[in-house]
Design a protein around this motif. Structure first.
Motif: not given
Length: 608
Positions: A254, A295, A297
């Protein structure tokens, strides 16, 4: 080989495709398991995470990325592993002898000098005020220097003078935006003065630009200014601290996107080392694409005021289009990540991130809180506010989930919402107000077909009779001036008037008429071209509706798909009966589940 090239190959590679050639893998939840080829085990102790693009054996302890696997399993040297993977993804890695000298090396040297000079000024007596500001932010001198923070003297030509002593020419300083010019000044002066300086670096940790925060609260100067674009700096492509954050992004799966430099530094110091920030401009598709390499997210940590929410939703839509799932972190009113961490500690920001909600869910929360869902007109506007996000999402599964959630949240039929999404995605189309026809509102750019039609009509006004005979009317033209021209000529032909009266025509219509009369291009077979153009205009909405049906089919349930395909086949029959060429016709079964081709999805800004 350059770090940027290695990162590009790593981002394009699929570790599953490489490893599965050497290991028999079986899916286990979100990962894959199999026997470890590195120590020769038999049990499913070898795990591969396709989302994070890493592998790990829980017996021998070996792990790494796609390059590491090839090095450990096949004994490749690192350059050999990179070339092997590069060949698989279509990227050629040049030999050392083929590498060319960096054409911007002199400019990079100037930037490196400036970064060192700003940091030296922070250490010296001149930087006392800046050090006091940092101390108030809970940042020590050593920590600030580690993040490349410096200080620009509150003098007009301090950097210019220091650079001259080192033989740096003014031209290079001007080209990089370190110096500025003004009609009011006799000679160039320092762009950054009396500011805390943040060094912006590329993925190889090289300075490419600077951001400066004014320290005098009474100053009328902008609070923040960034370096202008230069041959080595593109604001719309770079992210502050991505060079530091990218490995943590891969590791954690993330990213966190904040608004300011100090926010990013505070987040890194709090252990959230996957934080980055934009560079003073709206978040771009290029930045989202770069972030998506590391990432899938992203937590959005923007201000909670109206401007912050608009930036949050706009950025979220751009991330969705890039395949990154945005989560909205709701900061307390008046707080940013830096101030919150200083007041309540790292645990406070971590808790807010744990409580983050999906972008679409956050929109629904606000619509519900503001009462939009309590009245009919409000629900109509709520649909408009959700459309940009529903259109933006590129992941098919997430898009289907979003549609279901929007249907539930707003209280609208799925079939209706799917149609709205498909309509909104039509290029150049805006939603029609309730109760209006399909005619476009306001002036529209003239299409090539409309221009051909009007050009031939102006040259031979009697063609208006042929156009009317096949059923063409002003409603089929989208250019306002063109509609007016056609209407006047149609009336003249209908009344059998040879001298057309243009006295009632608007200024734009007369200008368009004169421009078309003076156009010198020749058209072979004008009668045939006019007939074809008129037919295309007559059936233009048939083709556009077929495109809408393709987009609706992506989200429709089985019953709706049957109705849509039936409608599309009927439209196709009408087009064929009108003699429209099949070469540009979409297939009648395009968009059917299982069809090889699917239309793309457009993105747009937040409309709520």
């Amino acid at each position: 080989m350059s770090d940027a090239l290695v990162e590009e190959i790593r981002a394009r590679a699929d570790i599953f495709e490489v490893v599965s050639e050497h290991v028999q893998l079986r899916r286990s939840g979100k990962s894959f398991r199999g026997p470890c080829p590195l120590h020769g085990g038999d049990g499913p102790n070898f795990a591969l995470d396709p989302q994070r693009q890493i592998f790990k054996c829980f017996v021998c302890g070996e792990g790494g990325d796609v390059f590491g696997f090839l090095m450990k399993h096949l004994g490749f040297e690192f350059p050999e592993a990179v070339r092997h993977v590069g060949a698989r993804v279509g990227i050629e890695v040049p030999d050392r002898e083929e590498r060319r000298e960096d054409p911007h090396a002199p400019l990079r040297g100037v930037l490196a000098f400036a970064a060192e000079w700003f940091q030296s000024r922070l250490r010296e007596p001149a930087g006392e005020r800046a050090r006091g500001y940092l101390k108030g932010r809970g940042l020590s001198l050593e920590e600030a220097l580690a993040f490349g923070v410096g200080y620009a003297d509150d003098e007009w030509r301090a950097l210019r003078t220091a650079a001259a002593r080192h033989g740096i020419e003014e031209e290079a300083l001007l080209r990089l935006g370190l110096l500025a010019e003004s009609e009011k000044a006799d000679e160039p002066y320092d762009r950054f003065r009396g500011r805390l300086m943040f060094t912006i670096q590329d993925l190889r940790d090289r300075p490419i630009g600077f951001g400066g925060r004014i320290l005098d609260p009474k100053s009328d100067a902008p609070k923040y200014i960034n370096s202008p674009e230069s041959p080595v700096f593109r604001k719309g492509e770079e992210l502050y601290a991505l060079n530091r954050a990218r490995h943590a992004m891969r590791r954690e799966g993330c990213a966190a996107i904040a608004e300011g430099f100090t926010d990013v530094i505070a987040l890194h110091r709090a252990g959230l080392e996957f934080a980055v920030a934009g560079l003073g401009t709206s978040f771009t598709a290029e930045q989202a694409g770069r972030l998506a390499r590391y990432a899938k997210k992203a937590y959005l940590l923007y201000d909670s005021d109206t401007a912050g929410l608009r930036a949050t939703f706009r950025t979220g839509d751009i991330l969705l289009a890039a395949g990154v799932h945005p989560m909205v972190v709701s900061l307390p009113s008046g707080e940013d990540p830096d101030s919150l961490i200083r007041k309540e500690g790292a645990g406070a920001i971590r808790q807010l991130m744990d409580d983050a909600v999906d972008l679409l869910e956050r929109k629904l929360q606000i619509l519900r809180r503001e009462g939009y869902l309590d009245r009919v007109e409000g629900r109509r506007r709520a649909v408009d506010g959700l459309l940009s996000t529903l259109r933006a999402v590129s992941d098919p599964a997430l898009r289907d989930i979003y549609v279901d959630r929007a249907v539930e949240g707003v209280g609208i039929r799925r079939e209706t919402l799917v149609h709205e999404i498909a309509r909104a995605a039509r290029p150049g189309t805006r939603r029609r107000p309730p109760g209006r026809g399909r005619r476009a509102a306001g002036p529209r750019l003239e299409s090539k077909t409309e221009r051909e039609f009007l050009l031939l009509l102006v040259r031979d006004p009697t063609l208006a009779r042929r156009a009317m005979r096949i059923g063409l009317s002003t409603e089929h033209l989208r250019d306002r001036a063109g509609r007016e021209i056609f209407e006047i000529l149609s009336a003249a032909v209908d009344e059998d008037v040879e001298d057309v009266d243009w006295s009632s025509a608007s200024g734009p219509a007369r200008e368009r008429w004169n421009a078309l009369r003076e156009a010198g291009e020749e058209i072979a077979d004008p009668a045939g071209v006019f007939e074809a153009a008129a037919t295309r205009l007559l059936y233009r909405e048939h083709r556009e509706r077929m495109d809408e049906i393709d987009r609706e089919l992506e989200l429709a349930d089985s019953e709706q798909q049957r109705r849509l395909l039936s409608e599309k086949q009927e439209l196709a029959r009408e087009l064929r009966a009108a003699g429209e060429a099949a070469a540009f016709m979409p297939r009648a079964d395009a968009g059917r589940p299982g069809s090889a081709e699917r239309p793309g999805t457009a993105t747009a800004g937040y409309a709520g």
